[in-house]
Design a protein around this motif. Structure first.
Motif, PDB file in Angstrom:
ATOM      1  N   GLN A 172      32.215-128.947  33.694  1.00  0.00           N
ATOM      2  CA  GLN A 172      32.732-130.184  34.187  1.00  0.00           C
ATOM      3  C   GLN A 172      34.003-130.059  34.979  1.00  0.00           C
ATOM      4  O   GLN A 172      34.457-130.710  35.994  1.00  0.00           O
ATOM      5  N   GLU A 173      34.837-129.179  34.112  1.00  0.00           N
ATOM      6  CA  GLU A 173      36.344-128.958  34.708  1.00  0.00           C
ATOM      7  C   GLU A 173      36.048-128.253  36.108  1.00  0.00           C
ATOM      8  O   GLU A 173      36.808-128.416  37.028  1.00  0.00           O
ATOM      9  N   LEU A 174      34.980-127.546  36.436  1.00  0.00           N
ATOM     10  CA  LEU A 174      34.981-126.826  37.412  1.00  0.00           C
ATOM     11  C   LEU A 174      34.280-127.704  38.867  1.00  0.00           C
ATOM     12  O   LEU A 174      34.734-127.675  40.121  1.00  0.00           O
ATOM     13  N   PHE A 175      33.568-128.646  38.256  1.00  0.00           N
ATOM     14  CA  PHE A 175      33.050-129.629  39.283  1.00  0.00           C
ATOM     15  C   PHE A 175      32.889-130.824  38.555  1.00  0.00           C
ATOM     16  O   PHE A 175      32.021-131.505  38.000  1.00  0.00           O
ATOM     17  N   PRO A 176      34.104-131.661  38.640  1.00  0.00           N
ATOM     18  CA  PRO A 176      34.410-132.957  38.068  1.00  0.00           C
ATOM     19  C   PRO A 176      33.431-134.008  38.513  1.00  0.00           C
ATOM     20  O   PRO A 176      33.377-134.986  37.646  1.00  0.00           O
ATOM     21  N   LEU A 177      32.835-133.826  39.686  1.00  0.00           N
ATOM     22  CA  LEU A 177      31.844-135.171  40.064  1.00  0.00           C
ATOM     23  C   LEU A 177      30.286-135.092  39.582  1.00  0.00           C
ATOM     24  O   LEU A 177      29.421-135.643  40.106  1.00  0.00           O
ATOM     25  N   LEU A 178      30.418-134.314  38.599  1.00  0.00           N
ATOM     26  CA  LEU A 178      28.798-134.116  37.936  1.00  0.00           C
ATOM     27  C   LEU A 178      28.710-135.260  37.010  1.00  0.00           C
ATOM     28  O   LEU A 178      29.438-135.580  36.395  1.00  0.00           O
ATOM     29  N   ASN A 179      27.263-135.578  37.143  1.00  0.00           N
ATOM     30  CA  ASN A 179      26.872-136.416  35.745  1.00  0.00           C
ATOM     31  C   ASN A 179      26.712-135.395  34.663  1.00  0.00           C
ATOM     32  O   ASN A 179      25.383-134.751  34.871  1.00  0.00           O
ATOM     33  N   MET A 180      27.387-135.628  33.662  1.00  0.00           N
ATOM     34  CA  MET A 180      27.407-134.210  32.596  1.00  0.00           C
ATOM     35  C   MET A 180      26.019-134.798  31.624  1.00  0.00           C
ATOM     36  O   MET A 180      25.639-133.974  30.885  1.00  0.00           O
ATOM     37  N   ASP A 181      25.070-135.856  31.808  1.00  0.00           N
ATOM     38  CA  ASP A 181      24.338-136.282  30.864  1.00  0.00           C
ATOM     39  C   ASP A 181      23.180-135.098  30.654  1.00  0.00           C
ATOM     40  O   ASP A 181      22.586-134.792  29.687  1.00  0.00           O
ATOM     41  N   MET A 182      23.091-134.445  31.839  1.00  0.00           N
ATOM     42  CA  MET A 182      21.685-133.576  32.155  1.00  0.00           C
ATOM     43  C   MET A 182      22.278-131.874  31.787  1.00  0.00           C
ATOM     44  O   MET A 182      21.526-131.070  31.832  1.00  0.00           O
ATOM     45  N   VAL A 183      23.502-131.931  31.676  1.00  0.00           N
ATOM     46  CA  VAL A 183      24.030-130.535  31.540  1.00  0.00           C
ATOM     47  C   VAL A 183      24.085-129.761  30.491  1.00  0.00           C
ATOM     48  O   VAL A 183      24.747-130.116  29.572  1.00  0.00           O
ATOM     49  N   LEU A 184      23.351-128.792  30.385  1.00  0.00           N
ATOM     50  CA  LEU A 184      23.402-127.981  28.878  1.00  0.00           C
ATOM     51  C   LEU A 184      24.169-126.658  29.037  1.00  0.00           C
ATOM     52  O   LEU A 184      24.741-126.191  27.948  1.00  0.00           O
ATOM     53  N   ALA A 185      24.367-126.223  30.409  1.00  0.00           N
ATOM     54  CA  ALA A 185      25.045-124.860  30.255  1.00  0.00           C
ATOM     55  C   ALA A 185      25.043-124.681  31.870  1.00  0.00           C
ATOM     56  O   ALA A 185      24.249-125.327  32.723  1.00  0.00           O
ATOM     57  N   GLY A 186      25.862-123.687  32.266  1.00  0.00           N
ATOM     58  CA  GLY A 186      26.024-123.218  33.628  1.00  0.00           C
ATOM     59  C   GLY A 186      26.049-121.732  33.814  1.00  0.00           C
ATOM     60  O   GLY A 186      26.572-120.926  32.703  1.00  0.00           O
ATOM     61  N   LEU A 187      25.560-121.302  34.824  1.00  0.00           N
ATOM     62  CA  LEU A 187      25.672-119.792  34.998  1.00  0.00           C
ATOM     63  C   LEU A 187      26.820-119.787  36.335  1.00  0.00           C
ATOM     64  O   LEU A 187      26.509-120.060  37.215  1.00  0.00           O
ATOM     65  N   TYR A 188      27.976-119.121  35.874  1.00  0.00           N
ATOM     66  CA  TYR A 188      28.981-119.352  36.992  1.00  0.00           C
ATOM     67  C   TYR A 188      29.132-117.800  37.533  1.00  0.00           C
ATOM     68  O   TYR A 188      29.538-116.846  36.692  1.00  0.00           O
ATOM     69  N   ASN A 189      29.500-117.673  38.768  1.00  0.00           N
ATOM     70  CA  ASN A 189      29.794-116.817  39.685  1.00  0.00           C
ATOM     71  C   ASN A 189      31.045-116.851  40.370  1.00  0.00           C
ATOM     72  O   ASN A 189      30.710-117.663  41.424  1.00  0.00           O
ATOM     73  N   PRO A 190      32.249-116.395  39.802  1.00  0.00           N
ATOM     74  CA  PRO A 190      33.226-116.645  40.699  1.00  0.00           C
ATOM     75  C   PRO A 190      32.998-115.828  42.079  1.00  0.00           C
ATOM     76  O   PRO A 190      32.373-114.915  41.815  1.00  0.00           O
ATOM     77  N   GLY A 191      33.949-116.331  43.154  1.00  0.00           N
ATOM     78  CA  GLY A 191      33.565-115.247  44.314  1.00  0.00           C
ATOM     79  C   GLY A 191      32.434-115.895  45.398  1.00  0.00           C
ATOM     80  O   GLY A 191      32.405-115.472  46.370  1.00  0.00           O
ATOM     81  N   ASP A 192      31.559-116.577  44.772  1.00  0.00           N
ATOM     82  CA  ASP A 192      30.417-117.231  45.581  1.00  0.00           C
ATOM     83  C   ASP A 192      31.145-118.163  46.483  1.00  0.00           C
ATOM     84  O   ASP A 192      31.840-118.789  46.415  1.00  0.00           O
ATOM     85  N   GLY A 193      30.061-118.481  47.383  1.00  0.00           N
ATOM     86  CA  GLY A 193      30.646-119.540  48.284  1.00  0.00           C
ATOM     87  C   GLY A 193      29.765-119.688  49.477  1.00  0.00           C
ATOM     88  O   GLY A 193      28.434-119.603  49.281  1.00  0.00           O
ATOM     89  N   HIS A 194      30.452-119.839  50.798  1.00  0.00           N
ATOM     90  CA  HIS A 194      29.628-119.818  52.005  1.00  0.00           C
ATOM     91  C   HIS A 194      30.484-119.344  52.855  1.00  0.00           C
ATOM     92  O   HIS A 194      31.393-119.408  52.975  1.00  0.00           O
ATOM     93  N   ILE A 195      29.736-119.065  53.964  1.00  0.00           N
ATOM     94  CA  ILE A 195      30.111-118.496  55.390  1.00  0.00           C
ATOM     95  C   ILE A 195      29.555-119.071  56.534  1.00  0.00           C
ATOM     96  O   ILE A 195      28.458-119.821  56.280  1.00  0.00           O
ATOM     97  N   ASP A 196      30.397-119.046  57.711  1.00  0.00           N
ATOM     98  CA  ASP A 196      29.653-119.640  58.794  1.00  0.00           C
ATOM     99  C   ASP A 196      28.788-118.552  59.546  1.00  0.00           C
ATOM    100  O   ASP A 196      29.235-117.452  59.949  1.00  0.00           O
ATOM    101  N   PRO A 197      27.631-118.640  59.483  1.00  0.00           N
ATOM    102  CA  PRO A 197      26.741-117.499  59.974  1.00  0.00           C
ATOM    103  C   PRO A 197      26.669-117.285  61.299  1.00  0.00           C
ATOM    104  O   PRO A 197      26.527-115.938  61.705  1.00  0.00           O
ATOM    105  N   TYR A 198      27.122-118.082  62.156  1.00  0.00           N
ATOM    106  CA  TYR A 198      27.379-117.976  63.559  1.00  0.00           C
ATOM    107  C   TYR A 198      28.512-116.935  63.816  1.00  0.00           C
ATOM    108  O   TYR A 198      28.664-115.954  64.350  1.00  0.00           O
ATOM    109  N   SER A 199      29.581-117.400  63.084  1.00  0.00           N
ATOM    110  CA  SER A 199      30.883-116.653  63.315  1.00  0.00           C
ATOM    111  C   SER A 199      30.830-115.455  62.770  1.00  0.00           C
ATOM    112  O   SER A 199      31.349-114.296  63.186  1.00  0.00           O
ATOM    113  N   LEU A 200      29.996-115.143  61.524  1.00  0.00           N
ATOM    114  CA  LEU A 200      29.720-114.047  60.697  1.00  0.00           C
ATOM    115  C   LEU A 200      29.163-112.888  61.839  1.00  0.00           C
ATOM    116  O   LEU A 200      29.439-111.775  61.982  1.00  0.00           O
ATOM    117  N   THR A 201      28.019-113.352  62.538  1.00  0.00           N
ATOM    118  CA  THR A 201      27.271-112.786  63.265  1.00  0.00           C
ATOM    119  C   THR A 201      28.249-112.094  64.515  1.00  0.00           C
ATOM    120  O   THR A 201      28.022-110.941  64.781  1.00  0.00           O
TER     121      THR A 201
END
Ligand code: THG
Length: 890
Positions: A172-201
């Motif tokens: 919740q601290e990392l993603f405050p907009l979640l409905n926590m009713d259903m969350v039992l745990a998280g698998l967290y990878n720092p450094g993950d994200g997203h990139i612009d595939p076109y610019s990357l290429t």
């Protein structure tokens, strides 16, 4: 569903039709868009060169990354041909997610390399890539999912990847907009994200050019002609290029490229949709970018896109969409940067799940939906490497997650091409895991399943059922299918374990012991005390003959060539002294050999052998007889007694010794019998101290076994005759799960687990099979000598574990003094020791018998002890011990 979203859906613009270019409002990752200049450079549509070392076919992120890496490594004359423009196909419309996470052990390395590369690409090439790394969280909302995360944690623990199992509060601290009713745990990878595939290429393309590669487009490859010297003529409308090798990186056109040379690559484009929302005030108000989330139960990913959200679901097997006409007719030649019509009905249940999980979505307007083709292979893993059966033809195809794979795969393949062997083990991506049995129908069924199963729980010993049985199922399939739980091995169906009245039948996967546990114990006992029959037909089987056959095998294998009528266990090593393959070699007649390998490694091994034949100009013929022959294994103390009833040939120990082979008639059926058994046999390298946990009389005579090679047409008759003959002895079936427990107790290493191209045979404890003193200079010999001189840094050890309801599986973290110091390679419950057994690699200084260690299973560290192998004593050792007057101790 939220009314606003419903209204928003109604307000969506008319869905785009086929072949309409990406509209101006197309999603671009945060902060990107301005920098992507690489595509503007419009090279003249001339070939400029008609000779190349390597021609790469296809200018998506994977092909361009390969060009970048080959050129950067100094390879001259790298030419990439792209039929329309760079990124056309799947790259340009990809959602661009990047993650360190992969359930596969080796793919984690690919992901990590890609991310590290993407982090510094702008600096290197001057091209911004729009890389965002807010981290990512996989969400568990069921207890099984929490088990899965724990399973993944121990598998990641011995890798450099940063990965944490986190509490709901931390989520919740990392993603405050979640409905926590259903969350039992998280698998967290720092450094993950997203990139612009076109610019990357474009950045990779800029780099590739900078280092001297030539990227030519639009240039369509119209034909591929192999020449007798192994080189290629690549035909294009602008002329012909002569190339030493070609690499197919053509994305969802890869099948079309394959067809030019008579190959049918098992891959199929599927529809993937994602949705982008307009600004959401709560998102806009955040001080930092939200991590990417993957709601596994809801089966979608969701990330921030500017001040809104981007949401991509994976529909179920039934709902997902294949482009049917493409499956049958191939991809239309003109298709390039186009999209499909979007279909929000198809993903409505995922939208609803997302609105539950991230309630601000209920108020959100959708401003864009993207529905584009992405490629799926039967098991959703790409195919990367040289292809069996066609010289100097390489592939890097079948990418469902091309953006995160592109960087690492470009480097991996470039290293392999330049150095002649894979830089590390990635056997799960071997293109040669498929074969003629992967028909279009099979591939389509599997693509559906793989897509639909994107987010299902990944259990150990997972079985998937779509597309089965294939045409290759095996001769005993119909006879046995209702009696056992079948496992899928390279198109074959092979019994895992057999049912008895009272058993809970079927496939019941679990992270803990499950329905097969007791039945496997029963089969184990059957083989140890009586006699069991196992279908081993899926083995890969080759016949080698010709003037140079002995010379060839002496060069290929680290063991000596077996004498006529005998069999050796032999390893093919790489030039760097790693284990490329493990086979048995039998000299059936003078100069005529039968080579046997595991079911998954048939074409993998064949490619290597064929290449060496050509390279060395050996005068031999090699024939792949895998599909023509069936194999039955008969093992246990009464094996001789039962088989003797079916033949006049003397099967006594004097005339049919261990590791001998003979041609016999069993009940009038011609068989080649080898006295060998993966289950039970001698171990000649036994040390003198053993942890013996069973009474001697119980294990006496348990090491007997034969393998019976025969024409497939005779399988049913042979099986029936053996079963009939063994009535009095109480003969019964056993499957591969019991086989695995048996081989572990005997200390036999398995290829792909204890040994692979990351391990040398010395650290794997295979020294006995490696004859460094034989005259022939076999592949890897010199390096291995050096490795031996330098001394080993790590060693394979044999562990027993005090466990409760879970057994080691392989790839778990091994701990010592609060640190991960190694990894298991395989494991099983030992029915003789009544506790778990595992093989593990640990630093040499921690490998002594008696060393206490810990193995992490499902979030708990279990105490483990290095013991003397093997666990179960076999006949020669017992005899020796008896002669010495020693009696083995418990
Ligand atoms: N049978 C046959 N071929 C095979 C296998 C098999 N090829 C692939 C794979 N399995 C090879 N692996 C092994 C590993 C060990 C043994 C047999 C096949 C084995 N080892 C004994 C030992 O280690 O004590 C004997 C060693 C020796 O003295 O040479 O039997 O299952 N046909």
């Amino acid at each position: 569903m939220g009314t606003l979203l419903r209204a928003a859906l109604r307000r969506l613009p008319t869905p785009r039709r086929h072949r309409c270019p990406l509209p101006a409002a197309a999603p671009r990752p945060l902060g990107s868009g301005a920098g992507a200049q690489g595509g503007k450079e419009n090279p003249s549509p001339s070939l400029r060169k008609d000779r190349a070392d390597t021609v790469i076919i296809g200018g998506g992120c994977v092909g361009v990354s390969l060009a970048y890496h080959l050129a950067k490594a100094g390879l001259k004359d790298v030419i990439l041909l792209e039929k329309s423009e760079l990124t056309a196909g799947s790259t340009w419309h990809a959602a661009g997610l990047t993650t360190y996470f992969h359930p596969g052990i080796n793919l984690k390395k690919i992901h990590a390399y890609s991310i590290k590369l993407y982090e510094k690409l702008e600096e290197e090439t001057g091209q911004a890539v729009g890389f965002h790394q807010p981290g990512s969280i996989r969400i568990a909302s069921t207890p099984t999912r929490v088990d899965e995360f724990k399973y993944q944690m121990t598998r990641a623990g011995w890798h450099p990847t940063e990965q944490y199992l986190i509490t709901p509060e931390k989520v919740q601290e990392l993603f405050p907009l979640l409905n926590m009713d259903m969350v039992l745990a998280g698998l967290y990878n720092p450094g993950d994200g997203h990139i612009d595939p076109y610019s990357l290429t474009m950045a990779l393309a800029a780099g590739a050019r900078k280092y001297g590669a030539q990227l030519n487009y639009p240039v369509q490859v119209t034909n591929l002609n192999p020449r007798s010297d192994g080189t290629w003529e690549v035909e294009t409308p602008l002329g012909v290029i002569q190339a030493k090798r070609i690499v197919n990186t053509a994305g969802f056109w890869a099948r079309e490229i394959g067809k030019m040379i008579g190959l049918q690559h098992p891959l199929i484009p599927v529809h993937h949709q994602y949705v982008v929302t307009a600004t959401i005030p709560e998102v806009k108000a955040l001080k930092r970018e939200l991590p990417v989330i993957r709601d596994l139960e809801g089966s979608y990913y969701l990330r921030q896109e500017r001040d809104g959200l981007l949401f991509g679901p994976y529909e179920s097997e039934k709902k997902m969409k294949l482009q049917d006409s493409w499956v049958t007719n191939g991809v239309p030649p003109g298709f390039g940067k186009e999209l499909f019509e979007s279909d929000l009905d198809r993903i409505m249940e995922h939208i609803e799940a997302a609105m539950e999980m991230v309630p601000v979505l209920k108020q959100a307007d959708i401003i864009n939906t993207i529905a584009g083709p992405i490629t799926y292979s039967p098991d959703i893993l790409p195919m990367v490497g040289p292809h069996q059966g066609v010289r100097n033809y390489w592939v890097a195809i079948g990418f469902g997650y091309g953006i995160i794979h592109a960087g690492g795969i470009g480097k991996y393949l470039s290293d392999w091409i330049l150095e002649g062997e894979p830089p590390f083990d990635l056997i799960e991506l071997d293109p040669n895991r498929y074969g003629k049995w992967t028909t279009t129908e099979y591939t389509a069924a599997k693509a559906r399943e793989s897509y639909g199963f994107n987010n299902i729980v990944g259990y150990p010993k997972e079985e998937r059922f779509a597309g089965r049985p294939t045409e290759r199922a095996g001769a005993l399939y119909d006879l046995l299918k209702s009696k056992c739980s079948m496992g899928f091995h390279a198109g074959w169906e092979q019994p895992h374990w057999f049912y008895k009245p009272g058993d809970e039948t079927g496939y019941k996967p679990s992270f803990r012991r499950t329905n097969w546990f007791d039945p496997v114990g029963r089969e184990y006992k059957q083989v140890m005390e009586k006699v069991g029959v196992i279908d081993l037909s899926p083995f890969g089987k080759f016949k080698v003959k010709g003037t140079d056959s002995v010379k060839l095998l002496d060069h290929l294998f680290a063991n000596v060539v077996p004498k006529v009528g005998t069999t050796n266990i032999s390893h093919m090593l790489t030039p760097r002294g790693k284990v490329y393959a493990e086979l048995t070699v039998s000299q059936l007649y003078p100069g005529e050999f039968m080579l046997i390998t595991g079911s998954g490694s048939e074409l993998h091994d064949l490619r290597w052998i064929e290449e060496e034949i050509v390279r060395g100009g050996y005068k031999v013929e090699i024939e792949n007889v895998t599909d023509e022959m069936g194999v039955l294994g008969v093992a246990g103390p009464y094996a001789r007694q039962v088989l003797q009833k079916l033949t006049a040939e003397d099967l006594s120990d004097v005339s049919f010794k261990f590791l001998q082979s003979k041609h016999l008639k069993l009940s009038d059926i011609a068989v080649t019998a080898i006295r060998i058994s993966y289950t039970v046999t001698f171990a000649l390298r036994l040390p003198t101290h053993h942890l013996l946990v069973m009474p001697l009389n119980f294990i006496a005579n348990c090491e007997l076994g034969w393998e019976l090679y025969h024409r497939k047409e005779d399988s049913v008759a042979l099986y029936s005759a053996i079963m009939e003959a063994g009535q009095k002895e109480g003969i019964d079936n056993f499957g591969t799960y019991a086989l695995n427990a048996l081989r572990l107790e005997k200390g036999f290493r398995a290829w792909g687990a204890e040994m692979n191209c990351d391990t040398n045979p010395l650290e794997a404890g295979l020294e006995y099979f490696v004859k460094l003193n034989k005259p022939a200079d076999f592949i890897g010999k010199q390096t291995l000598k050096q490795i031996k001189e330098k001394g080993l840094k790590r060693r394979l050890v044999y562990l027993t574990l005090e466990t409760d309801d879970v057994d080691p599986e392989g790839n778990e973290s091994v701990w010592h003094n609060g640190k991960v110091i190694g990894n298991t390679t395989s494991g099983s419950f030992s029915f003789s020791a009544q506790r778990s057994l595992a093989f593990a690699y640990v630093p040499t200084e921690l490998s002594k018998v008696g060393q206490k260690l810990e193995v992490e299973l499902l979030g708990k560290n279990y105490s483990a002890t290095v013991i003397q192998e093997p666990l179960v004593l076999t006949e020669p050792t017992r005899m020796r011990l008896q002669r010495k007057g020693e009696s083995p101790k418990i």
